[in-house]
Each structure stands twice: as structure tokens, then as C-alpha cells.
Write a protein that holds these residues in place. Structure first.
Motif, short mmCIF file in Angstrom:
data_model
loop_
_atom_site.label_atom_id
_atom_site.label_comp_id
_atom_site.label_asym_id
_atom_site.label_seq_id
_atom_site.Cartn_x
_atom_site.Cartn_y
_atom_site.Cartn_z
N ARG A 185 36.36 -42.05 -53.47
CA ARG A 185 35.39 -42.69 -52.59
C ARG A 185 36.14 -43.77 -51.81
NH1 ARG A 185 31.01 -45.14 -55.99
NH2 ARG A 185 30.47 -42.95 -56.30
N ALA A 186 36.13 -43.67 -50.51
CA ALA A 186 36.88 -44.58 -49.66
C ALA A 186 35.96 -45.64 -49.07
CB ALA A 186 37.58 -43.81 -48.55
N LEU A 187 36.26 -46.91 -49.34
CA LEU A 187 35.51 -48.00 -48.72
C LEU A 187 36.09 -48.25 -47.34
CD1 LEU A 187 33.35 -50.30 -49.11
CD2 LEU A 187 35.30 -51.77 -49.68
N LEU A 188 35.30 -48.06 -46.31
CA LEU A 188 35.76 -48.21 -44.94
C LEU A 188 34.93 -49.27 -44.22
CD1 LEU A 188 36.25 -44.47 -43.95
CD2 LEU A 188 38.00 -46.09 -44.69
N HIS A 189 35.64 -50.10 -43.46
CA HIS A 189 34.97 -51.18 -42.74
C HIS A 189 34.81 -50.85 -41.26
CE1 HIS A 189 33.66 -55.02 -41.42
NE2 HIS A 189 34.83 -55.44 -40.95
N VAL A 190 35.86 -50.30 -40.64
CA VAL A 190 35.83 -50.08 -39.20
C VAL A 190 35.97 -48.60 -38.87
CG1 VAL A 190 36.88 -50.65 -36.97
CG2 VAL A 190 36.77 -52.38 -38.78
N ASN A 191 37.17 -48.03 -39.07
CA ASN A 191 37.37 -46.62 -38.70
C ASN A 191 37.95 -45.84 -39.86
OD1 ASN A 191 40.43 -46.36 -38.50
ND2 ASN A 191 40.08 -48.11 -37.13
N GLN A 192 38.08 -44.52 -39.67
CA GLN A 192 38.55 -43.67 -40.76
C GLN A 192 39.60 -42.68 -40.30
OE1 GLN A 192 34.43 -42.19 -41.41
NE2 GLN A 192 35.33 -40.13 -41.28
N ARG A 193 40.34 -43.05 -39.26
CA ARG A 193 41.31 -42.13 -38.68
C ARG A 193 42.34 -41.65 -39.72
NH1 ARG A 193 45.93 -43.47 -34.16
NH2 ARG A 193 46.63 -41.33 -33.85
N ALA A 194 42.79 -42.56 -40.58
CA ALA A 194 43.86 -42.22 -41.52
C ALA A 194 43.44 -41.22 -42.58
CB ALA A 194 44.40 -43.49 -42.19
N ILE A 195 42.14 -41.05 -42.79
CA ILE A 195 41.67 -40.11 -43.82
C ILE A 195 40.73 -39.06 -43.22
CG2 ILE A 195 41.99 -41.72 -45.73
CD1 ILE A 195 38.98 -42.26 -45.63
N GLU A 196 40.75 -38.95 -41.90
CA GLU A 196 39.90 -37.97 -41.21
C GLU A 196 40.19 -36.57 -41.71
OE1 GLU A 196 36.74 -37.74 -39.16
OE2 GLU A 196 37.90 -39.43 -38.34
N GLY A 197 39.14 -35.83 -42.06
CA GLY A 197 39.31 -34.45 -42.49
C GLY A 197 39.61 -34.27 -43.96
N LEU A 198 39.79 -35.35 -44.70
CA LEU A 198 40.06 -35.24 -46.13
C LEU A 198 38.75 -35.15 -46.91
CD1 LEU A 198 42.92 -37.87 -46.58
CD2 LEU A 198 43.12 -35.43 -46.08
N GLU A 199 38.80 -34.52 -48.07
CA GLU A 199 37.62 -34.35 -48.91
C GLU A 199 37.35 -35.61 -49.72
OE1 GLU A 199 35.46 -31.81 -49.04
OE2 GLU A 199 36.51 -30.86 -47.37
N VAL A 200 36.87 -36.63 -49.05
CA VAL A 200 36.56 -37.89 -49.72
C VAL A 200 35.13 -38.31 -49.41
CG1 VAL A 200 38.96 -38.67 -49.63
CG2 VAL A 200 37.39 -39.32 -47.80
N GLU A 201 34.57 -39.07 -50.31
CA GLU A 201 33.25 -39.67 -50.08
C GLU A 201 33.45 -40.98 -49.33
OE1 GLU A 201 29.55 -41.60 -52.69
OE2 GLU A 201 31.22 -40.56 -53.71
N ILE A 202 32.67 -41.20 -48.30
CA ILE A 202 32.80 -42.41 -47.49
C ILE A 202 31.73 -43.42 -47.89
CG2 ILE A 202 32.79 -43.38 -45.17
CD1 ILE A 202 35.15 -41.52 -45.74
#
Length: 333
Positions: A30-47
Motif C-alpha cells: 500500500r503506497a501512501l501518496l501525497h501528490v503524484n504517483q509517476r514512479a509507481i504508475e502501472g504497478l500492482e499496488v494499493e494507493i
């Protein structure tokens, strides 16, 4: 059932490498994101959308988590950014610690920095026993990382199972932002840096930092702390390797640190006018003359930590930049 791992700062340089390594182990992320998610775009993660300065969002993000890797931080080489550094690196870390305790997180892996340690005396290797920076003459970023570690220590005293990782200057693939060091590397490779300076850093591969941190998560005792260093390489040596790897000529002018300090007000002012980040500031020049010997003996003993050769890291980093459009396709990489 494999339990969820939360990564704060997942969109950062080390975070992007960590998320990929966790997924490769088959672990739910599960990725905690504040602004953007370019670095993990397309990965099978929960946002999970949130902010380390927002305690409620942290409790939502950490709900049901087994492990939290806390990488979210503000990096700055400006003496004027102290309030923001305090808010993110100190208060934000305090919020993460509190949310971990409230949510029953089994283990917190906190990412600090080599900058949390005093560098003097320069003739004695830096290891985990070095005291924290305290003096107000030290850069506010350094003081904020030291204060963030103290927040984690307070959490440990309250029963939190936490460990601390202190990497040196990180370079490597998956540097989407790019990072401060990645940007400096690109400036050399793109011939945008008019002169080099006399000094250097201890450089470490982001992938090696991730490997060390994940091994520490598995086996380190509560309260353990590990310096994850790599290889000290001067800016001149780094530039020569860039030229060797890419074929791009690099600056021949090498400026002594004392003269570079004289010019910092002009480089900072120019960066503000152009909207860029200055490479040479009083804080970065101070770091360039810091301790050359950073010991990773404890990590090697406890975690089988073994940083790869610097040239391999540099070649992989430049290749990744080329493949992702940051460098010209005409380069021989």
C-alpha cells in the motif's frame, strides 16, 4: 495470508526501488501518496492518499498494516527551508510513529540519513555511534533528520518495534523526479555544468539501500540502526566516469571549495530566476568536504550488506535515464 506493507514516500527515488523489490517478493504493498504517483504508475499496488502532516490520513493508510517503511521526507539544501523541514521531517515522523502505535503496526522501518550524524573528526570513520548534529550552524536538513530519529526513539521507548536506516548519497535507477543527485548527474552528462568542484560524497546504490533495509526488517532487533554506505568518489572522478561511460566531454575546470563558496549567492539567485535547483549551495559545498570514511561494518556483519561497485551503479543509472528519455538516444550507453 501475506500481510500488507505500507510505504510512505513511495513516489521518491528509494521508494520506487523499494516498492518494486517488495512486489518481487509477492508482498501486498500500500503506497501512501501525497501528490503524484509517476514512479509507481502501472504497478500492482494499493494507493492511499495522505500526508505525513495529516495524522488522520496516516491512521487510515496504516489500518491493518504489518510493516511500515517510512521514507517520506523533505530534502533541501537551503538554509531558509527550516519551517518546512521541521513540519515534514520532524512533526511528520512523530505523526507516523503515533499512527503506527495506534494501528498496531508490527514493525516500523524508518529511513534517516548520513546527514543526521556529526562529521567531525574527519580523520575517524563515521559509524552508528556518532552523535547527532545539534549545532544551529549545521544545515536545517541535517538537524531535522537527527530530530526525526529522536522521535522514533521515543516511539521505541513506548513499545514500538522500530529500526532505523541511514543511507549516504543515493543514486541509481527509477529516479523519476529526478532526485537532487540525479539532477546533478544529468547536468554533467548533458554538459550543463560549467565547472566541477573539489570534493566528493559517499555514494550508494538505491537498490543496495533497499536490500539492506529489507534484510533489517526481517532480522534486526528492535532499536537497531544501520549505516548503509557505498563508496566515496570525488566529483572529478565521477565526471571522468560519466565521460568514459557516455562519451560526453565533461568540464575540465575544477573550482576549489573556498572559491565555490564565494559564488554560491549568484548560483542560487540564478536558479531562482530560471526556476531550477542550484547545484552548488553553502549546504551542498559543506557536504562535499564531509567525512570520506563511512563505515557499513555493522550492516555487513548483521545483514550481509555488500554494496556493488560504483561504476556499475553509475552505468545502470545513466542507462536508465537514457531509456526513460532524460538523456539523448545518441549516447553510446
Amino acid at each position: 495470508m501475506t500481510k500488507t506493507v505500507v510505504v510512505t514516500g513511495a513516489n521518491g527515488h528509494v521508494g520506487a526501488n523499494l516498492v518494486r523489490a517488495l512486489l518481487a517478493q509477492g508482498r501486498p504493498v500500500r503506497a501512501l501518496l501525497h501528490v503524484n504517483q509517476r514512479a509507481i504508475e502501472g504497478l500492482e499496488v494499493e494507493i492511499a492518499r495522505g500526508d505525513v502532516c495529516d495524522p488522520a490520513s496516516l491512521c487510515q493508510a496504516f489500518d491493518g498494516a504489518d510493516v511500515v517503511y517510512h521514507l517520506a521526507a523533505r530534502i533541501s539544501l537551503s538554509m531558509g527551508d527550516r519551517p518546512l523541514l521541521e513540519a515534514v521531517n520532524v512533526t511528520g515522523t512523530r505523526n507516523v510513529v503515533e499512527a503506527c502505535i495506534r494501528c498496531g503496526v508490527r514493525r516500523l522501518v524508518h529511513f534517516s540519513s548520513i546527514h543526521a550524524f556529526t562529521q567531525e573528526p574527519l580523520d575517524i570513520p563515521v559509524d552508528e555511534s556518532r552523535p547527532f548534529v545539534e549545532s544551529r550552524r549545521c544545515p536545517p536538513y541535517d538537524r531535522s533528520k537527527a530530530a526525526g530519529e529522536k522521535e522514533v526513539r521515543r516511539g521505541i521507548e513506548r513499545g514500538l518495534d522500530a529500526i532505523i536506516i541511514n543511507p549516504t548519497a543515493v543514486i541509481g535507477p527509477y529516479d523519476f523526479e529526478p532526485s537532487y543527485f540525479g539532477e546533478a548527474l544529468l547536468a554533467i552528462a548533458c554538459r550543463k555544468l560549467p565547472a566541477l568542484v573539489d570534493g566528493g560524497f559517499d555514494w550508494v546504490d538505491a537498490r543496495d539501500v533497499v536490500t539492506g533495509a529489507m534484510r533489517a526488517e526481517e532480522c534486526a532487533p528492535t532499536g537497531a540502526k544501520y549505516l548503509l554506505s557505498g563508496h566515496w568518489v570525488s566529483v572529478v572522478e565521477l565526471a571522468a566516469l560519466v565521460e568514459e561511460i557516455t562519451g560526453v566531454p565533461v568540464p575540465r575546470l575544477v573550482c576549489p571549495l573556498w572559491l565555490a563558496h564565494v559564488g554560491t549567492p549568484f548560483t542560487v539567485a540564478f536558479a531562482r530566476l530560471t526556476g531550477g535547483r542550484p547545484f552548488y549551495t553553502s549546504d551542498s559545498l559543506r557536504a562535499l568536504k564531509s567525512n570520506r570514511n563511512i563505515s557499513h561494518e555493522r550492516a555487513t556483519r548483521d545483514l550481509a550488506y555488500n554494496p556493488r561497485p560504483f561504476r556499475e551503479t553509475l552505468a545502470d543509472t545513466l542507462r536508465w535515464f537514457k531509456e526513460n528519455g532524460y538523456l539523448s538516444n545518441s549516447l553510446k550507453l
